[in-house]
Design an enzyme around this catalytic site. Structure first.
Site, mmCIF file in Angstrom:
data_model
loop_
_atom_site.group_PDB
_atom_site.id
_atom_site.type_symbol
_atom_site.label_atom_id
_atom_site.label_comp_id
_atom_site.label_asym_id
_atom_site.label_seq_id
_atom_site.Cartn_x
_atom_site.Cartn_y
_atom_site.Cartn_z
ATOM 1 C CD GLU A 166 40.565 45.763 48.631
ATOM 2 O OE1 GLU A 166 40.956 46.223 47.557
ATOM 3 O OE2 GLU A 166 40.429 44.540 48.845
ATOM 4 C CD GLU A 365 36.262 42.706 48.798
ATOM 5 O OE1 GLU A 365 37.040 42.349 47.891
ATOM 6 O OE2 GLU A 365 35.830 43.867 48.924
HETATM 7 C C1 BG6 Z 1 38.757 44.028 46.143
HETATM 8 C C2 BG6 Z 1 37.688 45.049 46.029
HETATM 9 O O1 BG6 Z 1 39.938 44.655 45.808
HETATM 10 O O2 BG6 Z 1 38.779 42.940 45.299
HETATM 11 C C3 BG6 Z 1 36.494 44.641 45.189
HETATM 12 O O3 BG6 Z 1 37.262 45.518 47.275
HETATM 13 C C4 BG6 Z 1 36.973 43.818 44.014
HETATM 14 O O4 BG6 Z 1 35.817 45.802 44.821
HETATM 15 C C5 BG6 Z 1 37.639 42.563 44.556
HETATM 16 O O5 BG6 Z 1 35.977 43.508 43.092
HETATM 17 C C6 BG6 Z 1 38.099 41.578 43.499
HETATM 18 O O6 BG6 Z 1 38.949 42.216 42.585
HETATM 19 P P1 BG6 Z 1 38.636 42.180 41.035
HETATM 20 O O7 BG6 Z 1 39.601 43.102 40.415
HETATM 21 O O8 BG6 Z 1 38.813 40.780 40.615
HETATM 22 O O9 BG6 Z 1 37.224 42.642 40.872
#
Ligand code: BG6
Length: 465
Positions: A166, A365
């Site tokens: 990211e 993700e």
């Molecule tokens: C992504 C990141 O932005 O989203 C992760 O790569 C992150 O590191 C994930 O944990 C979920 O976001 P959050 O803020 O809910 O942890």
């Protein structure tokens, strides 16, 4: 369009889950590790810091055994730069090197393919203090040298490396730390060049495949007005294409670069940088997806007002005077934390990526972060997560039927870990970790309902949804 029947997931499709070192490992000062910029960042009141994580550093064998039981054929994790090279540059920490050998070997023991992120938000703090981190060109060289160590050690046993997690979120939302817009895009440019050089080096040193891992999402115009359509194109350039056109074609989106030049904030790009950007070619694109974005046009004057409205800080952050501002899409579902739930947006994103770049894709993700309730009988009924994932996996299958070459699905997260801003309360995993914000309890691993559901998905290659 609708289909009468969907194509099956291809044979060998990677089913797994994701994590990142600083959010799960804990052991933050053990065996030579130093602090990263994520460890030193201020956490919101009432939420834990990352120091203890979910103790994955010590319990990785137990965690990988559980992933194997679920039927994972892939596990995405990141290597911690501040563990491997505690001073950011120079001496290599052999204990840490061995640790990740052990993690990779443990994956292989169960036939799980490690997908290794080289850099996930954890720049060594020493480099930030020494020369301002990515503000300096020196960071390019230090990152490449760190990658060299990883390729030398793990190249022979890892098939997929991800360069930077990211980068777009770091560039867009942490830009203020660079003091000016020019500084923001200059630091981002250094990261793009570092990524290109890391891809070149990977191809020189190993047989592994390498790709970027930005957060990519389709952009909808808030209305059917021509202005909003143009704003959606513009925001797509800044949010998505800036990070993928550079990685795949070695070019900046033209209109964006011209806009920056007009404003006097374009980064300085040397001839050698253009050369590196051209020569650094990804073998695939990994991307994170959490729901599509919606924008409308905003004039220079109106946008400046929105930016100075401190009561609406987030809106200000998502506003680019003279271009666009993000708006809440009332047609889109949301989780209790306000994150969009948009499986069709995933199909749109997959289609756009495939049509633009024609490279194999992997989702690294996607997931539903909400509090879970541990029942007295030790069960966790996370039907909302099952529903979320089921609909997104179906969208993947539709995209595959459209012709998209998708080779893996690795949702966030394999097991609960510490959210970037909402502590451990915001959980994403298939495996519950028994700890609270400030009470570490026993960190017992407990299978959620989604664990058993995903087990069927993995083992049936996506047939049993
Ligand atoms: C992504 C990141 O932005 O989203 C992760 O790569 C992150 O590191 C994930 O944990 C979920 O976001 P959050 O803020 O809910 O942890």
């Amino acid at each position: 369009m609708d289909y009468k029947s969907l194509k099956p997931f291809p044979e060998g499709f990677l089913w797994g889950g994701s994590s990142s070192a600083y959010q799960c490992e804990g052991a933050y000062l053990e065996e030579g590790r130093t602090l990263s910029v994520s460890d030193t960042a201020k956490v919101p009141e009432g939420t834990t810091n990352f120091n203890d994580g979910v103790d994955h550093y010590h319990r990785f064998k137990e965690d990988i055994a559980l992933m194997a039981e679920m039927g994972f054929t892939e596990f995405r994790f990141s290597i911690a730069w501040p563990r491997i090279i505690p001073q950011g540059a120079g001496e290599v920490n052999q204990v840490a090197v061995q640790h990740y050998h052990d993690v990779i070997d443990e994956c292989h023991k169960y036939g799980i393919e490690p997908v290794v992120t080289l850099y996930h938000f954890d720049l060594p703090q020493v480099l930030q203090d020494k020369y301002g981190g990515w503000a300096s060109r020196q960071c390019i060289d230090d990152f490449v040298e760190y990658c060299r160590v990883c390729y030398k050690e793990y190249g022979p046993k890892v098939k997929y490396f991800l360069t930077i997690n990211e980068q777009n979120m770091m560039a867009l939302f942490q830009g203020a730390m660079y003091g000016s817009e020019k500084g923001q895009w200059q630091a981002n440019h250094h990261m793009l060049v570092a990524q290109a050089k890391a891809m070149i080096l990977c191809h020189e040193m190993c047989d592994a495949k390498v790709g970027p891992a930005p957060n990519i999402t389709a952009i909808y115009p808030a209305s059917s007005s021509p202005e909003d359509n143009l704003a959606a194109m513009d925001w797509d350039q800044l949010r998505n294409r800036l990070f993928l056109d550079t990685a795949v074609f070695g070019t900046y989106p033209e209109a964006l670069l011209n806009w920056w030049k007009d404003k006097g904030i374009a980064p300085d790009i040397t001839d050698q940088d253009w050369e590196d950007l051209k020569n650094g070619n990804p073998d695939f694109i990994a991307f994170n997806y959490y729901g599509a974005g919606t924008v409308k046009y905003v004039s220079e004057e109106e946008g400046k007002k929105m930016k100075s409205d401190t009561a609406n800080f987030m809106t200000g952050l998502m506003t680019y005077p003279g271009m666009s501002t993000a708006v809440q899409n009332l047609l889109q579902e949301r989780t209790s934390y306000g994150m969009g739930v948009d499986p069709i947006g995933l199909r749109v994103t997959l289609r756009q990526l495939w049509e633009r770049y024609h490279l194999p894709l992997i989702i690294t993700e996607n997931g539903c972060g909400v509090p879970d309730k541990l029942e007295e009988d030790g069960t966790i009924h996370d039907d909302y997560r099952i529903d979320y994932l089921r609909r997104h996996i179906k969208a993947c299958q539709e995209a595959i039927t459209d012709g998209v070459q998708l080779f893996g699905y690795s949702p966030w997260s394999a097991f609960d870990l510490i959210s970037t801003h909402q502590g451990i309360t915001k959980r994403y995993g298939f495996i519950y970790i028994n700890r609270d914000e400030f009470d570490l309890k026993d960190m017992k691993r407990i299978r959620k309902d989604s664990f058993y559901w995903y087990q069927k998905v993995c083992k049936s290659n996506g047939q049993e949804l």
